[in-house]
Design a protein around this motif. Structure first.
Motif, PDB file in Angstrom:
ATOM      1  N   LYS A  10      -3.596   3.104   0.839  1.00 38.81           N
ATOM      2  CA  LYS A  10      -2.661   4.007   0.181  1.00 38.81           C
ATOM      3  C   LYS A  10      -1.306   3.362  -0.070  1.00 38.81           C
ATOM      4  O   LYS A  10      -0.733   3.492  -1.139  1.00 38.81           O
ATOM      5  N   GLY A  11      -0.754   2.662   0.919  1.00 39.12           N
ATOM      6  CA  GLY A  11       0.557   2.050   0.771  1.00 39.12           C
ATOM      7  C   GLY A  11       1.684   3.068   0.787  1.00 39.12           C
ATOM      8  O   GLY A  11       1.481   4.276   0.901  1.00 39.12           O
ATOM      9  N   MET A  12       2.927   2.564   0.664  1.00 39.08           N
ATOM     10  CA  MET A  12       4.109   3.425   0.673  1.00 39.08           C
ATOM     11  C   MET A  12       5.080   2.959  -0.394  1.00 39.08           C
ATOM     12  O   MET A  12       5.173   1.766  -0.687  1.00 39.08           O
ATOM     13  N   GLU A  46       6.652  -4.085   4.040  1.00 43.10           N
ATOM     14  CA  GLU A  46       6.505  -4.413   2.624  1.00 43.10           C
ATOM     15  C   GLU A  46       5.249  -3.707   2.129  1.00 43.10           C
ATOM     16  O   GLU A  46       4.180  -3.843   2.722  1.00 43.10           O
ATOM     17  N   SER A  47       5.369  -2.935   1.054  1.00 45.69           N
ATOM     18  CA  SER A  47       4.214  -2.149   0.619  1.00 45.69           C
ATOM     19  C   SER A  47       4.248  -1.903  -0.882  1.00 45.69           C
ATOM     20  O   SER A  47       5.323  -1.763  -1.476  1.00 45.69           O
ATOM     21  N   GLN A  48       3.061  -1.857  -1.456  1.00 43.63           N
ATOM     22  CA  GLN A  48       2.874  -1.465  -2.844  1.00 43.63           C
ATOM     23  C   GLN A  48       1.939  -0.268  -2.852  1.00 43.63           C
ATOM     24  O   GLN A  48       0.800  -0.363  -2.368  1.00 43.63           O
ATOM     25  N   THR A  61      -0.202  -2.948   2.241  1.00 42.63           N
ATOM     26  CA  THR A  61       0.939  -2.723   3.126  1.00 42.63           C
ATOM     27  C   THR A  61       0.968  -3.800   4.196  1.00 42.63           C
ATOM     28  O   THR A  61      -0.059  -4.097   4.818  1.00 42.63           O
ATOM     29  N   THR A  62       2.132  -4.403   4.398  1.00 43.95           N
ATOM     30  CA  THR A  62       2.329  -5.396   5.453  1.00 43.95           C
ATOM     31  C   THR A  62       3.478  -4.947   6.336  1.00 43.95           C
ATOM     32  O   THR A  62       4.596  -4.744   5.856  1.00 43.95           O
TER      33      THR A  62
END
Length: 369
Positions: A294-296, A341-343, A348-349
């Motif tokens: 999903k990411g943020m 760090e996220s897209q 997501t990292t």
């Protein structure tokens, strides 16, 4: 009355600066070395620390390092002074964690203006912290009851059904009910555990963490234990890959294990089906947990809070969203930096940048940490 800790090995400098500060209504405590200054800081918890850089008995940079590692002192305003900018430039002092930097000689007006500005900054910081804690408590009142009663209702309802239907249900159905009861109990336990840990970390009087320089084997064991804690939970089917470089992490081993456990568990919940989770420890001491899912957004990352879970109405996962804020707090008290760090809808990292203990103040009995 604000308390200022003045640290300088030059008696005349302490006399002049101390007199000026006292005349302007400040309570001044003096020390003549980095080691003495550290002990005074721990004892008196001053509002501001004004320290020379080049001193015998532990210099100002080593003192600053230990202040930033101490949970009771880490948020204190620190102003560094030096007459040798060729040895320690203002930029270097700021990079080491100083709040301001004065190059000798400077006027009393410059000193007083700097002190006043730093104390105003500290008051703003604490007002923001108070608002954040109030927001946390307010969110708790509206959110925690549901988070506690939902798994409790599951435990009671499933247990009642199991009790009343024990003679007519199959063994497979009974095992399924048992597993569901266990999962509800585990969720309730982890919610309460994380909640109370965060409250302890929010409290500035919580115990000091006993950090040690973990050996390579200890680092690997703590990380592996954190991963294993997630893998042993029901439904933990994600593939997890470890890529660990050799790095002596300066942290409490239980905190490191918990950081890995919470990050991997969070990644597992929000990863796409069939995707891989990577746990990496790089040569510079950066721990990374990477997942596809999903990411943020940048706005969501900025709004990370203890009792918030993003887009909850669209997510099947339940929980207060305590994991990331707990990791953030544990990273802070171990002197590490927390970054995301996220897209959205991609990767997501989460990064935890640990430091090696390369600076120190020496006492006759050994290192002061």
């Amino acid at each position: 009355m604000h308390t200022i800790l003045l640290i300088d090995d030059d008696v005349q400098t302490r006399k002049v600066f101390g007199l000026a500060l006292r005349q302007h209504g400040y309570h001044v405590i003096e020390a003549d070395s980095g080691l003495g200054g550290l002990e005074a800081a721990k004892k008196y918890l001053p509002d501001l620390i004004l320290t020379d850089v080049n001193m015998p008995g532990g210099d100002g940079r080593a003192l600053l390092y230990h202040i930033r590692q101490n949970p009771e002192l880490s948020a204190k305003q620190v102003v560094m002074m030096t007459g040798r900018p060729d040895l320690v430039a203002p930029r270097t002092g700021m990079e080491d964690g100083a709040d301001d930097f004065l190059v000798k000689p400077f006027s009393m007006e410059a000193l007083l203006a700097c002190v006043e500005a730093r104390l105003r900054r500290a008051e703003i910081h604490w007002r923001v912290e108070d608002r954040n804690l109030d927001k946390l408590r307010s969110s708790l009142l509206s959110t925690l009851p549901q988070e506690l009663f939902t798994p409790l209702a599951g435990i009671m309802g499933l247990s009642e059904y199991l009790h009343s239907s024990a003679t007519i249900i199959s063994l497979d159905e009974m095992q399924t009910l048992h597993n569901d009861i266990y999962c509800s109990g585990l969720r309730l336990y982890r919610t309460l555990t994380n909640y109370f840990r965060i409250l302890g970390l929010e409290n500035e009087t919580s115990r000091l963490v006993d950090r040690t320089l973990l050996p390579l084997a200890g680092v690997r064991i703590a990380i592996q234990d954190g991963v294993n804690a997630v893998l042993t939970r029901p439904g933990a089917t994600r593939q997890i890959t470890l890529e660990l470089s050799d790095f002596h992490v300066y942290a409490h081993d239980d905190d490191l294990r918990t950081i890995v456990e919470e990050l991997v568990d969070n990644a597992r919940k929000f990863s796409g089906i069939g995707t891989e989770i990577k746990v990496c420890l790089e040569k510079d001491g950066t721990l990374k947990v990477i997942n596809q899912g999903k990411g943020m957004s940048a706005e969501q990352i900025q709004q990370i809070g203890a009792f918030q879970q993003f887009d909850r109405n669209k997510q099947a996962q339940q929980g207060l969203g305590l994991g990331l804020i707990l990791v953030q707090k544990l990273a802070e008290r171990n002197g590490a930096k927390f970054m995301i760090e996220s897209q959205p809808e991609q990767e997501t990292t989460v990064k935890i940048a640990f430091k090696e203990n390369t600076k120190g103040l020496k006492a006759a009995s050994g290192d002061l940490v």
